[in-house]
Design a protein around this motif. Structure first.
Motif, mmCIF file in Angstrom:
data_model
loop_
_atom_site.group_PDB
_atom_site.id
_atom_site.type_symbol
_atom_site.label_atom_id
_atom_site.label_comp_id
_atom_site.label_asym_id
_atom_site.label_seq_id
_atom_site.Cartn_x
_atom_site.Cartn_y
_atom_site.Cartn_z
ATOM 1 N N TYR A 281 9.547 -21.593 39.736
ATOM 2 C CA TYR A 281 10.987 -21.478 39.964
ATOM 3 C C TYR A 281 11.720 -22.812 39.897
ATOM 4 O O TYR A 281 12.955 -22.831 39.848
ATOM 5 C CB TYR A 281 11.255 -20.802 41.311
ATOM 6 C CG TYR A 281 10.594 -21.488 42.487
ATOM 7 C CD1 TYR A 281 11.190 -22.570 43.114
ATOM 8 C CD2 TYR A 281 9.359 -21.044 42.964
ATOM 9 C CE1 TYR A 281 10.574 -23.208 44.173
ATOM 10 C CE2 TYR A 281 8.737 -21.676 44.033
ATOM 11 C CZ TYR A 281 9.352 -22.749 44.629
ATOM 12 O OH TYR A 281 8.745 -23.386 45.680
ATOM 13 N N SER A 282 10.993 -23.929 39.914
ATOM 14 C CA SER A 282 11.645 -25.241 39.806
ATOM 15 C C SER A 282 10.789 -26.154 38.938
ATOM 16 O O SER A 282 9.576 -25.967 38.819
ATOM 17 C CB SER A 282 11.846 -25.877 41.188
ATOM 18 O OG SER A 282 10.623 -26.373 41.705
ATOM 19 N N GLY B 262 5.653 -28.551 37.679
ATOM 20 C CA GLY B 262 4.960 -29.750 37.261
ATOM 21 C C GLY B 262 3.734 -30.067 38.088
ATOM 22 O O GLY B 262 2.795 -30.705 37.605
ATOM 23 N N ARG B 263 3.723 -29.616 39.332
ATOM 24 C CA ARG B 263 2.566 -29.847 40.186
ATOM 25 C C ARG B 263 1.583 -28.670 40.140
ATOM 26 O O ARG B 263 0.370 -28.873 40.190
ATOM 27 C CB ARG B 263 3.015 -30.069 41.633
ATOM 28 C CG ARG B 263 3.796 -31.376 41.822
ATOM 29 C CD ARG B 263 3.711 -31.841 43.245
ATOM 30 N NE ARG B 263 2.334 -32.122 43.613
ATOM 31 C CZ ARG B 263 1.823 -31.868 44.824
ATOM 32 N NH1 ARG B 263 2.558 -31.308 45.762
ATOM 33 N NH2 ARG B 263 0.562 -32.166 45.086
ATOM 34 N N VAL B 264 2.102 -27.464 40.071
ATOM 35 C CA VAL B 264 1.233 -26.288 40.132
ATOM 36 C C VAL B 264 0.397 -26.126 38.869
ATOM 37 O O VAL B 264 -0.793 -25.829 38.937
ATOM 38 C CB VAL B 264 2.063 -25.013 40.384
ATOM 39 C CG1 VAL B 264 1.215 -23.768 40.173
ATOM 40 C CG2 VAL B 264 2.633 -25.016 41.790
ATOM 41 N N TYR C 192 10.905 -22.105 34.552
ATOM 42 C CA TYR C 192 9.910 -23.124 34.203
ATOM 43 C C TYR C 192 8.522 -22.533 33.951
ATOM 44 O O TYR C 192 7.520 -23.231 34.069
ATOM 45 C CB TYR C 192 9.879 -24.202 35.294
ATOM 46 C CG TYR C 192 11.213 -24.896 35.409
ATOM 47 C CD1 TYR C 192 11.592 -25.870 34.487
ATOM 48 C CD2 TYR C 192 12.125 -24.521 36.390
ATOM 49 C CE1 TYR C 192 12.830 -26.481 34.559
ATOM 50 C CE2 TYR C 192 13.373 -25.132 36.470
ATOM 51 C CZ TYR C 192 13.724 -26.105 35.549
ATOM 52 O OH TYR C 192 14.961 -26.705 35.619
ATOM 53 N N LEU C 193 8.478 -21.272 33.577
ATOM 54 C CA LEU C 193 7.210 -20.667 33.161
ATOM 55 C C LEU C 193 6.681 -21.415 31.943
ATOM 56 O O LEU C 193 7.383 -21.546 30.939
ATOM 57 C CB LEU C 193 7.415 -19.195 32.815
ATOM 58 C CG LEU C 193 6.177 -18.445 32.298
ATOM 59 C CD1 LEU C 193 5.169 -18.260 33.423
ATOM 60 C CD2 LEU C 193 6.579 -17.099 31.709
#
Length: 208
Positions: free
Chosen positions: A144-145, A150-152, A175-176
């Motif tokens: 969602y962000s 960027g981290r996940v 951001y998929l």
């Protein structure tokens, strides 16, 4: 005290797309948000009080195909309400870990596991720089962000590279990432107050 807060501000009701599971859900999103903020400084949004589309799709997917998780260790990353963790436990996963950085989220996950008579352990931590091994990692609505994605994504790709089955439920968030394997698509009922629509087309993806 956290468990009391969760129970006081939610109503136990079936999940629209996964009626086998009862979930503690907020009736008035804005009122709960205000109550959460009043509970202490810098409280995160009450993601734990709603059945988000990505989580509903993941829960439906594993309940319809329990062999994906049965007998395997499962991590429900950024668990929110614990919906996906509860579904995994119902499908026969052992052990099931619900992870979040929000203590209220983990209180909700514990309450929902108890209400559904399944065993789920909770871990309050940021796991995204770790490399613990799980048979299956499940993540609903995590893109969602830009910062979160960027981290996940690196964490999920590392896990898939180590042999974990990594499944993501996503209703087309901004951001998929590209390069995921589509496994199933559902039309999921959602809260119009949160999503501005009554139904979200939601896909379960596999990280490869």
């Amino acid at each position: 005290m956290l468990l009391e807060f969760v129970r006081a501000h939610t109503v136990l009701a079936p999940v629209p797309f996964v009626p086998e599971i009862n979930l503690r859900q907020a009736e008035e999103p804005i009122a709960l948000w205000e109550a959460t903020e009043a509970a202490g400084p810098e409280q995160p949004p009450p993601f734990w009080a709603f059945a988000w589309a990505g989580g509903q799709a993941l829960a439906r997917h594993i309940l319809d195909d329990p062999e994906l998780v049965a007998g395997r260790s499962v991590l429900d990353l950024a668990t929110g309400s614990g919906l996906v963790a509860v579904a995994a436990a119902k499908a026969g996963a052992r052990p099931v870990t619900a992870n979040d950085i929000d203590p209220l989220s983990l209180a909700a996950a514990a309450a929902n596991a108890e209400d559904n008579r399944v065993e789920v352990r909770t871990v309050e931590a940021d796991l995204l720089d770790t490399d613990d091994r799980y048979g299956v990692i499940l993540a609903g609505d995590v893109f969602y962000s830009r910062e979160m994605a960027g981290r996940v994504l690196p964490y999920l790709r590392r896990a898939a590279g180590r042999g974990s089955l990594v499944l993501v439920g996503d209703p087309g968030r901004a951001y998929l990432p590209m390069g995921l394997l589509k496994r199933a698509t559902y039309d999921v009922p959602v809260s119009k107050a949160l999503e501005s629509v009554d139904v979200r087309r939601t896909t379960v993806w596999q990280v490869v």
